[in-house]
Enzyme design. Structure first.
Site, PDB file in Angstrom:
ATOM      1  N   GLU A   8      10.395  44.089  28.977  1.00  0.00           N
ATOM      2  CA  GLU A   8      11.713  44.630  28.635  1.00  0.00           C
ATOM      3  C   GLU A   8      11.894  45.902  29.461  1.00  0.00           C
ATOM      4  O   GLU A   8      11.101  46.844  29.318  1.00  0.00           O
ATOM      5  CB  GLU A   8      11.852  44.953  27.141  1.00  0.00           C
ATOM      6  CG  GLU A   8      11.978  43.730  26.269  1.00  0.00           C
ATOM      7  CD  GLU A   8      12.266  44.060  24.807  1.00  0.00           C
ATOM      8  OE1 GLU A   8      12.938  45.072  24.524  1.00  0.00           O
ATOM      9  OE2 GLU A   8      11.802  43.292  23.951  1.00  0.00           O
TER      10      GLU A   8
ATOM     11  N   GLU B 141       6.700  44.327  20.307  1.00  0.00           N
ATOM     12  CA  GLU B 141       6.744  45.761  19.944  1.00  0.00           C
ATOM     13  C   GLU B 141       6.123  46.032  18.573  1.00  0.00           C
ATOM     14  O   GLU B 141       6.728  46.696  17.729  1.00  0.00           O
ATOM     15  CB  GLU B 141       8.193  46.274  19.994  1.00  0.00           C
ATOM     16  CG  GLU B 141       8.735  46.343  21.392  1.00  0.00           C
ATOM     17  CD  GLU B 141      10.073  47.084  21.519  1.00  0.00           C
ATOM     18  OE1 GLU B 141      10.681  47.433  20.494  1.00  0.00           O
ATOM     19  OE2 GLU B 141      10.488  47.310  22.669  1.00  0.00           O
TER      20      GLU B 141
HETATM   21  O1  AHR Z   1      16.254  44.470  23.911  1.00  0.00           O
HETATM   22  C1  AHR Z   1      16.688  45.071  22.729  1.00  0.00           C
HETATM   23  C2  AHR Z   1      15.541  45.489  21.818  1.00  0.00           C
HETATM   24  O2  AHR Z   1      14.824  46.547  22.396  1.00  0.00           O
HETATM   25  C3  AHR Z   1      14.499  44.440  21.552  1.00  0.00           C
HETATM   26  O3  AHR Z   1      14.845  43.623  20.488  1.00  0.00           O
HETATM   27  C4  AHR Z   1      13.285  45.240  21.210  1.00  0.00           C
HETATM   28  O4  AHR Z   1      12.104  44.585  21.564  1.00  0.00           O
HETATM   29  C5  AHR Z   1      13.488  46.548  21.933  1.00  0.00           C
HETATM   30  O5  AHR Z   1      13.284  47.633  21.111  1.00  0.00           O
END
Ligand code: AHR
Length: 498
Positions: free
Chosen positions: A296, A176
């Protein structure tokens, strides 16, 4: 408003979208809250094995048939020095971890993660730090993990008790990096140039690896999809996947009909990213292909996110209800429907943090959404099929009229099996559904599972752990190539036919 109660689902095993990548059923574990500590690794628990790994969590993970596991973060990754987590445990540093304001003991690190992956038979997917980390530290980690003995970093690994290389194939080049919240956040072009140089060195260390470029953290970022275009154009030939992330919740809107139509948002996100990939491929005049890694994804309701300098604090531990499970089922349907461009997906996360699995020292609770993942990971294989669904429409504030059914299907030619996965997103209507086979019709339904309930907010709890689970239902017959089912409102149904 729903206007009629019958639907037709047309399935033709010749209408193939693409092979279903097994890596679509992946997970993610981060050094965050109680995911790694007290979730995966919990030496104090009576349920831990001789190395401190939770046997009940491993059993659930095996049950869910995960194929790939992303580690160690997440936002954690961007401040992590991987050297802290290897070597004798007694000499590993205890540090303040800035992303989640927690204390990191480093008692679990790269080698413990590899041991875990072996025990649950899942491929590891490692991340390299592009926040505080350098291109050198990224390449060193690849050497530490993948090089045969005989050089500085591979011999260090051997001295830590791992003579054979870990052979890690999948590597995320940062996490990210488009997010201002990220440690060491960069502008798109600065990240892209750093990621390109990191990937070059990592691939020189091991030409067999597959690299994942950071794409947009979600579809609501101001830089989406321009970030992705710049990052892709700069790095195209050195990357294999573009990482995308998204979380959702009904907590703020309290608009269940729209929430239950979330598949539209997921599909739009993939379609925009697929178009961006096509554009970048054309612009770079390349023959190389880059696919999507949705590494994610999850329903994430608001909760505590700051660790207040505790070890393994209770962060982002929220339960999941029936409507959340139906959103997860749609997410998985979208993965199948977009199987041509989507090749990796990792639910965030596997246990405790934003998870359908929750531990206490001696117990494990499975929330509603555990079940759709388990069913699809076990039942969807082969190729995904382009299904035609004719269903009544239901009106939503966010997406207008949506078909009341959300459907995907798979076909495994070797086994001769078809998988059909249907969400009935109606709050009130049972839908009589005729599944019609346009090519060879299966002879019978061999498996039929359903998750349903009357209240979208119904949940499992420690007191009532089985309030909402997947139940085996009576297998419907097939007559003249048609399988007819009555799908209750607020339900997810998974069938295998042969
Ligand atoms: O999964 C939780 C968080 O969400 C992770 O650390 C990040 O990559 C995202 O913003």
């Amino acid at each position: 408003m729903t206007i009629s109660n019958t639907a037709t689902v047309l399935i033709d095993s010749n209408r193939v979208i693409a092979e279903i990548s097994p890596l679509l059923f992946g997970g993610f574990i981060e050094h965050m809250g109680r995911c790694v500590y007290e979730g995966i690794y919990d030496p104090k628990s009576s349920l831990a094995d001789e190395t401190g790994l939770r046997t009940d969590v491993m059993a659930a993970i095996r049950d869910q048939k995960y194929t790939v596991l992303r580690y160690p973060g997440g936002n954690f990754l961007s401040g992590y020095n991987w050297l802290d987590g290897v070597g004798p445990k007694a000499s590993r540093p205890r540090r303040r971890e800035l992303a989640w304001q927690s204390i990191e003991t480093n008692q679990f690190g790269t080698n413990e993660f590899m041991d875990f992956c072996k025990k649950v038979d899942i491929a590891p997917m490692m991340g390299v730090n592009m926040g505080t980390g350098t291109i050198q530290s990224a390449a060193d980690l690849v050497e530490y993990c993948n090089a045969p003995r005989g050089t500085y970093w591979s011999d260090l690994r051997a001295s830590h008790g791992y003579a054979a290389p870990h052979a890690v194939k999948y590597w995320c080049v940062g996490n990210e990096m488009d997010g201002p919240w990220q440690i060491g956040h960069l502008e798109a072009i600065d990240y892209a140039r750093k990621a390109l140089e990191a990937a070059k060195m990592m691939r020189w260390q091991d030409p067999g690896i597959k690299t994942v470029l950071c794409g947009s953290s979600n579809d609501r970022m101001a830089t989406f999809p321009e970030w992705d275009r710049i990052a892709l154009e700069t790095t195209w030939d050195k990357m294999d996947y573009l990482s995308i992330h998204m979380y959702t919740t009904n907590h703020h809107d309290q608009d269940t009909p729209s929430y239950l139509a979330s598949a539209r948002r997921f599909e739009d996100f993939v379609d925009t990213m697929a178009a961006t990939l096509r554009y970048a491929k054309a612009k770079t005049r390349s023959k190389h292909d880059v696919y999507l890694s949705w590494d994610e994804w999850q329903v994430w309701h608001p909760g505590q996110h700051e660790g207040k300098w505790a070890e393994a604090p209770h962060l982002a531990e929220v339960g999941y209800n029936l409507e959340d499970a139906l959103v997860v089922a749609q997410w998985l349907n979208v993965f199948l429907r977009k199987a041509d461009v989507l090749k990796v997906a990792c639910v965030a996360q596997v246990v405790n943090i934003i998870s359908w699995l929750q531990t206490t020292t001696d117990g494990l609770l499975k929330h509603t959404s555990y079940y759709p993942f388990k069913l699809m990971a076990n039942m969807a294989h082969g190729v995904s099929l382009d299904v035609l669904t004719r269903a009544p429409l239901t009106t939503t504030k966010q997406y207008g009229d949506m078909p009341v059914l959300d459907v995907s299907a798979s076909y495994d030619a070797a086994l001769g099996t078809t998988g059909v996965f249907v969400v009935n997103r109606s709050l009130t209507e049972t839908i009589e559904t005729n599944i019609t086979f346009e090519s060879t019709a299966p002879g019978s339904v061999t498996e039929a599972w359903q998750l349903s309930g009357t209240e979208p907010t119904a949940m499992n709890s420690w007191e009532h752990p089985n309030a909402i689970t997947a139940q085996a239902i009576a297998k419907p017959g097939i007559r003249d190539g048609v399988c007819t089912l009555r799908l209750p409102p607020l339900s997810f149904t998974a069938l295998t036919l042969k």
